[in-house]
Design a protein around this motif. Sequence first.
Motif, short mmCIF file in Angstrom:
data_model
loop_
_atom_site.label_atom_id
_atom_site.label_comp_id
_atom_site.label_asym_id
_atom_site.label_seq_id
_atom_site.Cartn_x
_atom_site.Cartn_y
_atom_site.Cartn_z
N LEU A 40 44.57 67.64 74.52
CA LEU A 40 43.59 66.59 74.84
C LEU A 40 42.30 66.78 74.05
N THR A 41 41.87 68.02 73.88
CA THR A 41 40.67 68.29 73.10
C THR A 41 40.89 67.88 71.65
N LEU A 42 42.05 68.22 71.10
CA LEU A 42 42.35 67.83 69.72
C LEU A 42 42.37 66.32 69.56
N LEU A 43 42.96 65.62 70.51
CA LEU A 43 43.01 64.16 70.44
C LEU A 43 41.62 63.55 70.57
N LEU A 44 40.78 64.09 71.46
CA LEU A 44 39.43 63.56 71.61
C LEU A 44 38.58 63.83 70.37
N VAL A 45 38.69 65.03 69.82
CA VAL A 45 37.94 65.34 68.60
C VAL A 45 38.48 64.51 67.44
N GLY A 46 39.81 64.31 67.38
CA GLY A 46 40.39 63.44 66.36
C GLY A 46 39.91 62.02 66.48
N LEU A 47 39.75 61.53 67.72
CA LEU A 47 39.22 60.19 67.96
C LEU A 47 37.77 60.09 67.50
N ILE A 48 36.97 61.08 67.85
CA ILE A 48 35.56 61.07 67.43
C ILE A 48 35.46 61.15 65.91
N PHE A 49 36.31 61.99 65.29
CA PHE A 49 36.29 62.12 63.83
C PHE A 49 36.71 60.81 63.16
N ALA A 50 37.69 60.11 63.73
CA ALA A 50 38.12 58.83 63.18
C ALA A 50 37.01 57.78 63.31
N ILE A 51 36.31 57.77 64.43
CA ILE A 51 35.22 56.82 64.61
C ILE A 51 34.06 57.14 63.66
N VAL A 52 33.73 58.42 63.52
CA VAL A 52 32.67 58.82 62.60
C VAL A 52 33.04 58.42 61.18
N ASN A 53 34.30 58.66 60.79
CA ASN A 53 34.75 58.27 59.45
C ASN A 53 34.70 56.76 59.26
N SER A 54 35.07 56.01 60.28
CA SER A 54 35.11 54.56 60.16
C SER A 54 33.71 53.94 60.10
N VAL A 55 32.81 54.41 60.93
CA VAL A 55 31.49 53.79 61.02
C VAL A 55 30.50 54.44 60.06
N VAL A 56 30.20 55.70 60.30
CA VAL A 56 29.19 56.40 59.49
C VAL A 56 29.70 56.61 58.07
N GLY A 57 30.98 56.97 57.95
CA GLY A 57 31.55 57.22 56.62
C GLY A 57 31.49 56.01 55.72
N THR A 58 31.76 54.85 56.27
CA THR A 58 31.70 53.63 55.48
C THR A 58 30.29 53.35 54.99
N ILE A 59 29.32 53.51 55.88
CA ILE A 59 27.93 53.26 55.50
C ILE A 59 27.47 54.25 54.43
N VAL A 60 27.77 55.53 54.63
CA VAL A 60 27.35 56.55 53.67
C VAL A 60 28.04 56.34 52.32
N LYS A 61 29.30 55.98 52.34
CA LYS A 61 30.03 55.77 51.08
C LYS A 61 29.51 54.56 50.32
N ILE A 62 29.08 53.53 51.03
CA ILE A 62 28.52 52.36 50.35
C ILE A 62 27.17 52.71 49.73
N ILE A 63 26.36 53.44 50.49
CA ILE A 63 25.05 53.83 49.96
C ILE A 63 25.20 54.78 48.77
N ALA A 64 26.24 55.61 48.78
CA ALA A 64 26.41 56.64 47.74
C ALA A 64 27.22 56.17 46.54
N ILE A 65 27.41 54.88 46.37
CA ILE A 65 28.19 54.39 45.22
C ILE A 65 27.63 54.88 43.89
N PRO A 66 26.32 54.87 43.66
CA PRO A 66 25.82 55.41 42.39
C PRO A 66 26.16 56.90 42.20
N LEU A 67 26.14 57.67 43.30
CA LEU A 67 26.50 59.08 43.20
C LEU A 67 27.99 59.27 42.90
N TYR A 68 28.83 58.39 43.44
CA TYR A 68 30.25 58.44 43.12
C TYR A 68 30.45 58.23 41.62
N ILE A 69 29.74 57.28 41.05
CA ILE A 69 29.86 57.00 39.62
C ILE A 69 29.32 58.16 38.80
#
Length: 134
Positions: A40-69
């Motif tokens: 249950l702990t693994l599933l909850l942490v996996g859920l939180i990690f998926a939400i962080v990747n979906s929400v925060v990760g998307t925003i950070v990756k869009i902002i960091a496009i020049p750094l990706y290049i």
Amino acid sequence: MRFVVRVAVNAFALWIVTLLPALQVRLIPFAPGEWLQVLLTLLLVGLIFAIVNSVVGTIVKIIAIPLYILTLGLISLIINGFLLWLTGVITENWDWGLRTGEFWLTVVAALLIGIINAVLGGILRPRRDDRARN
């Protein structure tokens, strides 16, 4: 369905990474620590990690496009390590969850989680022709 598969794959990848003692990534289950509470702990942490990747990760990756290049995509290692660290910070408020150690070891752990997610996500993700039939 894809989000549920992503959470399950994240939980499995986190479990694999927590088995490696050199990476200093610990999982603290609910008391008393039986296998169901660890799951249950693994599933909850996996859920939180998926939400962080979906929400925060998307925003950070869009902002960091020049750094990706500029870095030819190598900044993604740092961003993924940051997202794993952020998941640890979010779950740190409770008595259970993910605890990370040194930042660069967290980046290596995030790299391993990304590799496991890519392999298992490719295997478990429904194919396009299977979705068209249903």
